[in-house]
Design a protein around this motif. Structure first.
Motif, PDB file in Angstrom:
ATOM      1  N   GLN A   1      -9.637   6.519   2.301  1.00  0.00           N
ATOM      2  CA  GLN A   1      -9.894   7.803   2.952  1.00  0.00           C
ATOM      3  C   GLN A   1      -9.048   7.936   4.225  1.00  0.00           C
ATOM      4  O   GLN A   1      -8.439   8.984   4.468  1.00  0.00           O
ATOM      5  CB  GLN A   1     -11.379   7.918   3.292  1.00  0.00           C
ATOM      6  N   LYS A   2      -8.992   6.890   5.025  1.00  0.00           N
ATOM      7  CA  LYS A   2      -8.213   6.926   6.271  1.00  0.00           C
ATOM      8  C   LYS A   2      -6.716   7.038   5.990  1.00  0.00           C
ATOM      9  O   LYS A   2      -5.994   7.707   6.729  1.00  0.00           O
ATOM     10  CB  LYS A   2      -8.526   5.702   7.132  1.00  0.00           C
ATOM     11  N   TRP A   3      -6.228   6.380   4.923  1.00  0.00           N
ATOM     12  CA  TRP A   3      -4.817   6.540   4.544  1.00  0.00           C
ATOM     13  C   TRP A   3      -4.539   8.000   4.217  1.00  0.00           C
ATOM     14  O   TRP A   3      -3.541   8.564   4.645  1.00  0.00           O
ATOM     15  CB  TRP A   3      -4.478   5.713   3.316  1.00  0.00           C
ATOM     16  N   GLU A   4      -5.424   8.596   3.418  1.00  0.00           N
ATOM     17  CA  GLU A   4      -5.220   9.964   2.953  1.00  0.00           C
ATOM     18  C   GLU A   4      -5.359  10.990   4.082  1.00  0.00           C
ATOM     19  O   GLU A   4      -4.806  12.073   3.992  1.00  0.00           O
ATOM     20  CB  GLU A   4      -6.184  10.290   1.816  1.00  0.00           C
ATOM     21  N   GLN A   5      -6.070  10.649   5.122  1.00  0.00           N
ATOM     22  CA  GLN A   5      -6.229  11.549   6.262  1.00  0.00           C
ATOM     23  C   GLN A   5      -5.201  11.249   7.357  1.00  0.00           C
ATOM     24  O   GLN A   5      -5.187  11.921   8.377  1.00  0.00           O
ATOM     25  CB  GLN A   5      -7.646  11.440   6.832  1.00  0.00           C
TER      26      GLN A   5
ATOM     27  N   ARG B   1      -4.811  10.836  -7.291  1.00  0.00           N
ATOM     28  CA  ARG B   1      -5.228  11.897  -8.214  1.00  0.00           C
ATOM     29  C   ARG B   1      -4.458  11.841  -9.531  1.00  0.00           C
ATOM     30  O   ARG B   1      -5.023  12.116 -10.586  1.00  0.00           O
ATOM     31  CB  ARG B   1      -5.054  13.263  -7.551  1.00  0.00           C
ATOM     32  N   ARG B   2      -3.175  11.518  -9.455  1.00  0.00           N
ATOM     33  CA  ARG B   2      -2.378  11.392 -10.683  1.00  0.00           C
ATOM     34  C   ARG B   2      -2.953  10.321 -11.596  1.00  0.00           C
ATOM     35  O   ARG B   2      -2.876  10.411 -12.820  1.00  0.00           O
ATOM     36  CB  ARG B   2      -0.915  11.073 -10.330  1.00  0.00           C
ATOM     37  N   ASN B   3      -3.545   9.293 -10.988  1.00  0.00           N
ATOM     38  CA  ASN B   3      -4.174   8.216 -11.758  1.00  0.00           C
ATOM     39  C   ASN B   3      -5.637   8.507 -12.070  1.00  0.00           C
ATOM     40  O   ASN B   3      -6.349   7.630 -12.566  1.00  0.00           O
ATOM     41  CB  ASN B   3      -4.025   6.888 -11.009  1.00  0.00           C
ATOM     42  N   LYS B   4      -6.074   9.737 -11.758  1.00  0.00           N
ATOM     43  CA  LYS B   4      -7.428  10.214 -12.083  1.00  0.00           C
ATOM     44  C   LYS B   4      -8.517   9.262 -11.583  1.00  0.00           C
ATOM     45  O   LYS B   4      -9.424   8.873 -12.324  1.00  0.00           O
ATOM     46  CB  LYS B   4      -7.562  10.453 -13.590  1.00  0.00           C
ATOM     47  N   ALA B   5      -8.405   8.887 -10.304  1.00  0.00           N
ATOM     48  CA  ALA B   5      -9.359   7.953  -9.714  1.00  0.00           C
ATOM     49  C   ALA B   5      -9.978   8.555  -8.457  1.00  0.00           C
ATOM     50  O   ALA B   5      -9.299   9.229  -7.685  1.00  0.00           O
ATOM     51  CB  ALA B   5      -8.665   6.637  -9.365  1.00  0.00           C
ATOM     52  N   SER B   6     -11.247   8.285  -8.273  1.00  0.00           N
ATOM     53  CA  SER B   6     -11.897   8.645  -7.015  1.00  0.00           C
ATOM     54  C   SER B   6     -11.399   7.682  -5.937  1.00  0.00           C
ATOM     55  O   SER B   6     -10.771   6.660  -6.241  1.00  0.00           O
ATOM     56  CB  SER B   6     -13.415   8.522  -7.162  1.00  0.00           C
ATOM     57  N   GLN B   7     -11.711   7.995  -4.691  1.00  0.00           N
ATOM     58  CA  GLN B   7     -11.318   7.074  -3.617  1.00  0.00           C
ATOM     59  C   GLN B   7     -11.971   5.714  -3.812  1.00  0.00           C
ATOM     60  O   GLN B   7     -11.340   4.680  -3.579  1.00  0.00           O
ATOM     61  CB  GLN B   7     -11.695   7.655  -2.254  1.00  0.00           C
ATOM     62  N   SER B   8     -13.213   5.693  -4.274  1.00  0.00           N
ATOM     63  CA  SER B   8     -13.923   4.418  -4.490  1.00  0.00           C
ATOM     64  C   SER B   8     -13.277   3.587  -5.593  1.00  0.00           C
ATOM     65  O   SER B   8     -13.088   2.376  -5.442  1.00  0.00           O
ATOM     66  CB  SER B   8     -15.387   4.670  -4.838  1.00  0.00           C
ATOM     67  N   VAL B   9     -12.935   4.243  -6.699  1.00  0.00           N
ATOM     68  CA  VAL B   9     -12.311   3.526  -7.817  1.00  0.00           C
ATOM     69  C   VAL B   9     -10.915   3.054  -7.422  1.00  0.00           C
ATOM     70  O   VAL B   9     -10.534   1.902  -7.680  1.00  0.00           O
ATOM     71  CB  VAL B   9     -12.270   4.416  -9.079  1.00  0.00           C
ATOM     72  N   PHE B  10     -10.145   3.923  -6.777  1.00  0.00           N
ATOM     73  CA  PHE B  10      -8.796   3.564  -6.330  1.00  0.00           C
ATOM     74  C   PHE B  10      -8.865   2.357  -5.389  1.00  0.00           C
ATOM     75  O   PHE B  10      -8.096   1.407  -5.518  1.00  0.00           O
ATOM     76  CB  PHE B  10      -8.161   4.771  -5.635  1.00  0.00           C
ATOM     77  N   ALA B  11      -9.830   2.388  -4.467  1.00  0.00           N
ATOM     78  CA  ALA B  11     -10.011   1.279  -3.522  1.00  0.00           C
ATOM     79  C   ALA B  11     -10.343  -0.023  -4.258  1.00  0.00           C
ATOM     80  O   ALA B  11      -9.822  -1.088  -3.900  1.00  0.00           O
ATOM     81  CB  ALA B  11     -11.118   1.625  -2.527  1.00  0.00           C
ATOM     82  N   ALA B  12     -11.176   0.068  -5.279  1.00  0.00           N
ATOM     83  CA  ALA B  12     -11.544  -1.138  -6.032  1.00  0.00           C
ATOM     84  C   ALA B  12     -10.323  -1.754  -6.699  1.00  0.00           C
ATOM     85  O   ALA B  12     -10.142  -2.981  -6.686  1.00  0.00           O
ATOM     86  CB  ALA B  12     -12.608  -0.796  -7.073  1.00  0.00           C
ATOM     87  N   TYR B  13      -9.464  -0.926  -7.285  1.00  0.00           N
ATOM     88  CA  TYR B  13      -8.245  -1.442  -7.905  1.00  0.00           C
ATOM     89  C   TYR B  13      -7.334  -2.114  -6.880  1.00  0.00           C
ATOM     90  O   TYR B  13      -6.687  -3.113  -7.177  1.00  0.00           O
ATOM     91  CB  TYR B  13      -7.474  -0.322  -8.604  1.00  0.00           C
ATOM     92  N   LEU B  14      -7.280  -1.537  -5.673  1.00  0.00           N
ATOM     93  CA  LEU B  14      -6.401  -2.074  -4.629  1.00  0.00           C
ATOM     94  C   LEU B  14      -7.068  -3.181  -3.807  1.00  0.00           C
ATOM     95  O   LEU B  14      -6.468  -3.727  -2.891  1.00  0.00           O
ATOM     96  CB  LEU B  14      -5.947  -0.948  -3.695  1.00  0.00           C
ATOM     97  N   ASN B  15      -8.327  -3.484  -4.142  1.00  0.00           N
ATOM     98  CA  ASN B  15      -9.095  -4.513  -3.440  1.00  0.00           C
ATOM     99  C   ASN B  15      -9.225  -4.198  -1.949  1.00  0.00           C
ATOM    100  O   ASN B  15      -9.012  -5.051  -1.090  1.00  0.00           O
ATOM    101  CB  ASN B  15      -8.489  -5.907  -3.658  1.00  0.00           C
ATOM    102  N   THR B  16      -9.562  -2.947  -1.675  1.00  0.00           N
ATOM    103  CA  THR B  16      -9.802  -2.515  -0.306  1.00  0.00           C
ATOM    104  C   THR B  16     -11.047  -1.639  -0.290  1.00  0.00           C
ATOM    105  O   THR B  16     -11.691  -1.443  -1.319  1.00  0.00           O
ATOM    106  CB  THR B  16      -8.559  -1.775   0.268  1.00  0.00           C
ATOM    107  N   SER B  17     -11.404  -1.118   0.843  1.00  0.00           N
ATOM    108  CA  SER B  17     -12.617  -0.304   0.936  1.00  0.00           C
ATOM    109  C   SER B  17     -12.305   1.177   0.721  1.00  0.00           C
ATOM    110  O   SER B  17     -11.193   1.630   1.010  1.00  0.00           O
ATOM    111  CB  SER B  17     -13.262  -0.494   2.309  1.00  0.00           C
TER     112      SER B  17
ATOM    113  N   LEU C   1      -3.014  -3.258 -12.349  1.00  0.00           N
ATOM    114  CA  LEU C   1      -3.860  -4.021 -11.425  1.00  0.00           C
ATOM    115  C   LEU C   1      -5.163  -4.482 -12.055  1.00  0.00           C
ATOM    116  O   LEU C   1      -5.914  -5.239 -11.448  1.00  0.00           O
ATOM    117  CB  LEU C   1      -4.152  -3.187 -10.169  1.00  0.00           C
ATOM    118  N   ALA C   2      -5.437  -4.034 -13.269  1.00  0.00           N
ATOM    119  CA  ALA C   2      -6.668  -4.438 -13.954  1.00  0.00           C
ATOM    120  C   ALA C   2      -6.500  -5.753 -14.704  1.00  0.00           C
ATOM    121  O   ALA C   2      -7.469  -6.331 -15.178  1.00  0.00           O
ATOM    122  CB  ALA C   2      -7.104  -3.346 -14.928  1.00  0.00           C
ATOM    123  N   ALA C   3      -5.261  -6.209 -14.815  1.00  0.00           N
ATOM    124  CA  ALA C   3      -4.993  -7.428 -15.599  1.00  0.00           C
ATOM    125  C   ALA C   3      -5.458  -8.674 -14.892  1.00  0.00           C
ATOM    126  O   ALA C   3      -5.529  -8.784 -13.724  1.00  0.00           O
ATOM    127  CB  ALA C   3      -3.493  -7.541 -15.884  1.00  0.00           C
TER     128      ALA C   3
END
Length: 102
Positions: free
Chosen positions: A72-76, A51-67, A100-102
């Protein structure tokens, strides 16, 4: 060890390496010792980081190269983060998603 002290010791080791007193292998081993500790995150800390990085779970996952379901499972608290994921989360925590965008 104090961060400033680590920096001074590391610069000294670099000087030894550059002057030929320390081998490249020893310098690399020294570099490893100076790496910052990898912080572990709770499910709530991961959610706050996202949330601090203003990203949805989908966007955050894309940056981290995960699903998105993994995030969602990490956060729960249903899934533990791998050591590699923890390293990426530490980098995002210190430098933001742009790193991670570089």
């Amino acid at each position: 060890m104090n961060k400033n002290l680590k920096e001074v010791i590391h610069r000294t080791a670099e000087d030894f390496y550059e002057s030929g007193v320390m081998t490249e292998q020893t310098m690399r081993e020294f570099d490893v010792l100076c790496l910052p500790a990898v912080k572990k995150y709770t499910s709530q800390q991961i959610k706050r980081l996202r949330r601090r990085n203003k990203a949805s779970q989908s966007v955050f996952a894309a940056y981290l190269n995960t699903s998105p379901s993994t995030v969602q499972k990490w956060e729960q608290g249903q899934k533990k983060t791998s050591r590699l994921a923890l390293k990426l989360l530490n980098l995002v925590d210190r430098h933001g998603l742009a790193l991670l965008a570089a």
